[in-house]
Design an enzyme around this catalytic site. Structure first.
Site, mmCIF file in Angstrom:
data_model
loop_
_atom_site.group_PDB
_atom_site.id
_atom_site.type_symbol
_atom_site.label_atom_id
_atom_site.label_comp_id
_atom_site.label_asym_id
_atom_site.label_seq_id
_atom_site.Cartn_x
_atom_site.Cartn_y
_atom_site.Cartn_z
ATOM 1 N N THR A 131 6.549 -2.480 10.894
ATOM 2 C CA THR A 131 6.087 -1.141 11.301
ATOM 3 C C THR A 131 4.570 -1.056 11.142
ATOM 4 O OG1 THR A 131 6.438 -0.264 9.081
ATOM 5 C CG2 THR A 131 8.236 0.061 10.661
ATOM 6 N N SER A 132 3.884 -2.213 10.986
ATOM 7 C CA SER A 132 2.434 -2.152 10.753
ATOM 8 C C SER A 132 1.682 -2.128 12.088
ATOM 9 C CB SER A 132 1.980 -3.306 9.858
ATOM 10 O OG SER A 132 2.221 -4.554 10.466
ATOM 11 N N ARG A 133 1.388 -3.289 12.627
ATOM 12 C CA ARG A 133 0.828 -3.408 13.970
ATOM 13 C C ARG A 133 1.383 -4.687 14.587
ATOM 14 N NH1 ARG A 133 -0.262 1.253 13.800
ATOM 15 N NH2 ARG A 133 -2.335 2.201 13.694
ATOM 16 N N GLY A 186 0.854 -1.196 0.000
ATOM 17 C CA GLY A 186 0.000 0.000 0.000
ATOM 18 C C GLY A 186 0.884 1.238 0.000
ATOM 19 N N ARG A 187 0.377 2.308 0.643
ATOM 20 C CA ARG A 187 1.123 3.582 0.641
ATOM 21 C C ARG A 187 2.506 3.428 1.272
ATOM 22 N NH1 ARG A 187 -4.530 5.652 1.926
ATOM 23 N NH2 ARG A 187 -4.160 4.407 3.780
ATOM 24 N N ILE A 188 2.542 2.906 2.511
ATOM 25 C CA ILE A 188 3.832 2.845 3.223
ATOM 26 C C ILE A 188 4.709 1.744 2.625
ATOM 27 C CG2 ILE A 188 4.945 2.512 5.465
ATOM 28 C CD1 ILE A 188 2.322 3.650 6.729
ATOM 29 N N HIS A 219 7.109 2.560 18.918
ATOM 30 C CA HIS A 219 6.071 2.979 17.973
ATOM 31 C C HIS A 219 6.266 4.445 17.549
ATOM 32 C CE1 HIS A 219 1.690 2.067 16.617
ATOM 33 N NE2 HIS A 219 2.290 2.899 15.774
ATOM 34 N N GLU A 270 1.475 -2.748 23.671
ATOM 35 C CA GLU A 270 2.395 -1.617 23.707
ATOM 36 C C GLU A 270 2.118 -0.831 24.984
ATOM 37 O OE1 GLU A 270 1.989 0.585 20.076
ATOM 38 O OE2 GLU A 270 2.888 -1.006 18.890
HETATM 39 P P1 NAP Z 1 -2.634 1.132 2.982
HETATM 40 O O1 NAP Z 1 -2.177 2.056 1.916
HETATM 41 O O2 NAP Z 1 -4.082 0.864 3.129
HETATM 42 O O3 NAP Z 1 -1.840 -0.233 2.827
HETATM 43 C C1 NAP Z 1 -2.220 -1.418 3.452
HETATM 44 C C2 NAP Z 1 -1.903 -2.545 2.512
HETATM 45 O O4 NAP Z 1 -2.178 -3.769 3.195
HETATM 46 C C3 NAP Z 1 -2.766 -2.546 1.239
HETATM 47 O O5 NAP Z 1 -1.903 -2.608 0.131
HETATM 48 C C4 NAP Z 1 -3.580 -3.821 1.343
HETATM 49 O O6 NAP Z 1 -3.706 -4.503 0.115
HETATM 50 C C5 NAP Z 1 -2.694 -4.669 2.236
HETATM 51 N N1 NAP Z 1 -3.452 -5.739 2.875
HETATM 52 C C6 NAP Z 1 -4.576 -5.651 3.628
HETATM 53 N N2 NAP Z 1 -4.959 -6.878 4.028
HETATM 54 C C7 NAP Z 1 -4.060 -7.747 3.492
HETATM 55 C C8 NAP Z 1 -3.909 -9.135 3.529
HETATM 56 N N3 NAP Z 1 -4.785 -9.905 4.191
HETATM 57 N N4 NAP Z 1 -2.846 -9.697 2.888
HETATM 58 C C9 NAP Z 1 -1.970 -8.926 2.204
HETATM 59 N N5 NAP Z 1 -2.067 -7.586 2.139
HETATM 60 C C10 NAP Z 1 -3.089 -7.018 2.774
HETATM 61 O O7 NAP Z 1 -2.164 1.659 4.422
HETATM 62 P P2 NAP Z 1 -0.827 2.448 4.796
HETATM 63 O O8 NAP Z 1 -1.084 3.896 4.872
HETATM 64 O O9 NAP Z 1 0.298 1.952 3.969
HETATM 65 O O10 NAP Z 1 -0.639 1.926 6.312
HETATM 66 C C11 NAP Z 1 -0.487 0.553 6.557
HETATM 67 C C12 NAP Z 1 -0.497 0.282 8.047
HETATM 68 O O11 NAP Z 1 0.695 0.751 8.642
HETATM 69 C C13 NAP Z 1 -1.613 1.011 8.830
HETATM 70 O O12 NAP Z 1 -2.839 0.301 8.775
HETATM 71 C C14 NAP Z 1 -1.065 1.057 10.228
HETATM 72 O O13 NAP Z 1 -1.493 -0.081 10.942
HETATM 73 C C15 NAP Z 1 0.451 0.986 10.022
HETATM 74 N N6 NAP Z 1 1.112 2.250 10.383
HETATM 75 C C16 NAP Z 1 2.040 2.242 11.377
HETATM 76 C C17 NAP Z 1 2.705 3.396 11.707
HETATM 77 C C18 NAP Z 1 3.760 3.397 12.775
HETATM 78 O O14 NAP Z 1 3.910 4.394 13.449
HETATM 79 N N7 NAP Z 1 4.490 2.320 12.944
HETATM 80 C C19 NAP Z 1 2.418 4.599 11.049
HETATM 81 C C20 NAP Z 1 1.464 4.580 10.039
HETATM 82 C C21 NAP Z 1 0.820 3.390 9.710
HETATM 83 P P3 NAP Z 1 -4.703 -4.028 -1.045
HETATM 84 O O15 NAP Z 1 -4.220 -2.686 -1.472
HETATM 85 O O16 NAP Z 1 -4.519 -5.048 -2.082
HETATM 86 O O17 NAP Z 1 -6.047 -3.999 -0.403
#
Ligand code: NAP
Length: 323
Positions: free
Chosen positions: A239-241, A159-161, A289, A270
């Site tokens: 860095t996800s959850r 996804g984005r990150i 985090h 956490e």
């Molecule tokens: P995003 O753009 O929605 O990316 C999430 C990706 O996960 C999407 O590409 C999605 O695939 C994929 N996904 C969902 N379910 C899946 C599965 N069962 N198997 C494989 N791939 C799967 O979100 P983002 O902005 O990148 O953020 C992602 C996550 O990072 C957030 O939800 C948050 O938990 C975490 N985060 C952590 C921090 C930190 O401080 N450490 C900061 C920001 C975010 P599709 O596109 O194909 O649906």
């Protein structure tokens, strides 16, 4: 009679500029503690509110919606991940939910790359040895780590990150990119990326970085069986959850040296208790985090969060809706 200002419960102090904007429009109660409100304080705090500004440490479930009351219009999460919110319950009650995507992508991707490098080059353990006075000489075979250039990177959740991490490592270190995601991706600059199954990704990658959101589908996704598929020389970064990895299985896997090392910005719970085995393992680096923790990012998150709240209170579409 003047109309009453909408009431907002803000569950923590966030960067002030945008909070002040909110305070001009609404009657805000800001939780003063450094720690999250207790469950009882959260339930009491939201009573009678029209909006809630929540953090990921606040569980916003049916009991919270019930405690708030039927006038609740909007929940604005100071995060992109919304696994702390019962989205189905919010939809059932007609409560809008907002999050803060995009603005934290670069900061979080930087931390993923920092963890990957730190784990691959043993920065924490070797740095600790300096602080503890154990550094005696330059050692030809001491503190050996792994190279990045030309190795295979596996991104789980492009996804984005995930894509921002891939761009850094493909563009900067010439890494070959594999990814697993729910859907095919065509991303500029990452045209050579190959979509594979998660099992294939784990077996083939030298570095694996997790970027899925936490859902019922992804909870415990990286379990003992899947960890055993990884190369003994591989590095795992999360860095996800925290809940995306089965942590007990990770402890055993790291003790057995497969994967070689891990870098975690997120854990479950956490914080982790300081005597948790993951905290004491020399091949595991844990950060508190801090993915989005830069001045500009936290400020940008506050801006979206307040925009979401104000739109929700006005009954308008949120700037960043997630429901
Ligand atoms: P995003 O753009 O929605 O990316 C999430 C990706 O996960 C999407 O590409 C999605 O695939 C994929 N996904 C969902 N379910 C899946 C599965 N069962 N198997 C494989 N791939 C799967 O979100 P983002 O902005 O990148 O953020 C992602 C996550 O990072 C957030 O939800 C948050 O938990 C975490 N985060 C952590 C921090 C930190 O401080 N450490 C900061 C920001 C975010 P599709 O596109 O194909 O649906």
């Amino acid at each position: 009679m003047p109309e009453r200002l909408p009431r907002i419960f803000v569950t923590r102090q966030i960067p002030p500029t945008h909070l002040q904007r909110l305070q001009r429009e609404a009657d805000c109660v800001i939780w003063p503690g450094q720690l999250p409100p207790s469950r009882a304080d959260l339930l009491a705090g939201v009573a009678g509110c029209d909006g809630i500004l929540s953090l990921i440490s606040d569980r916003i479930d049916a009991a919270v919606f019930e405690a708030a009351g039927p006038q609740l219009k909007v929940v604005s999460n100071y995060a992109v991940g919304v696994n702390n919110i019962d989205l189905a319950e919010a939809a059932r009650r007609g409560v809008a939910v907002g999050n803060t995507p995009d603005v934290l992508t670069d900061a979080t991707a930087d931390i993923a790359v920092a963890l990957l490098l730190a784990a691959a080059r043993r920065l924490q353990a070797s740095g600790d040895s300096v602080r503890q006075g154990e550094w005696k000489t330059w050692e030809p075979t001491g503190w050996l780590g792994c190279d990045l250039v030309g190795r295979t990177l596996g991104i789980v959740g492009l996804g984005r990150i995930g894509a921002a991490v891939a761009r850094r490592l493909v563009g900067g270190w010439g890494m070959r990119l594999l990814y697993s995601s729910r859907s095919d991706k065509r991303i500029e600059g990452l045209e050579t990326a190959r979509r594979v199954t998660l099992d294939e990704l784990l077996a083939e990658s030298d570095f694996v970085s997790l970027h899925t959101d936490l859902t019922e589908e992804t909870r415990g996704l990286i379990d003992a069986r899947r960890l055993a598929l990884m190369k003994p020389t591989a590095v795992l970064v999360n860095t996800s959850r925290g809940g995306v990895i089965d942590q007990s299985a990770l402890v055993e896997a790291l003790r057995g040296g497969r994967p070689l090392a891990a870098g975690l910005d997120v854990t479950d719970p956490e914080p982790l208790p300081p005597d948790h085995p993951l905290v004491t393992l020399p091949n595991c680096i844990i950060l508190p985090h801090i993915g989005s923790a830069t001045v500009a990012t936290r400020d940008a998150m506050a801006e979206i969060c307040v925009d979401n709240l104000l739109a929700g209170l006005a009954g308008q579409p949120l700037r960043c809706p997630c429901s």
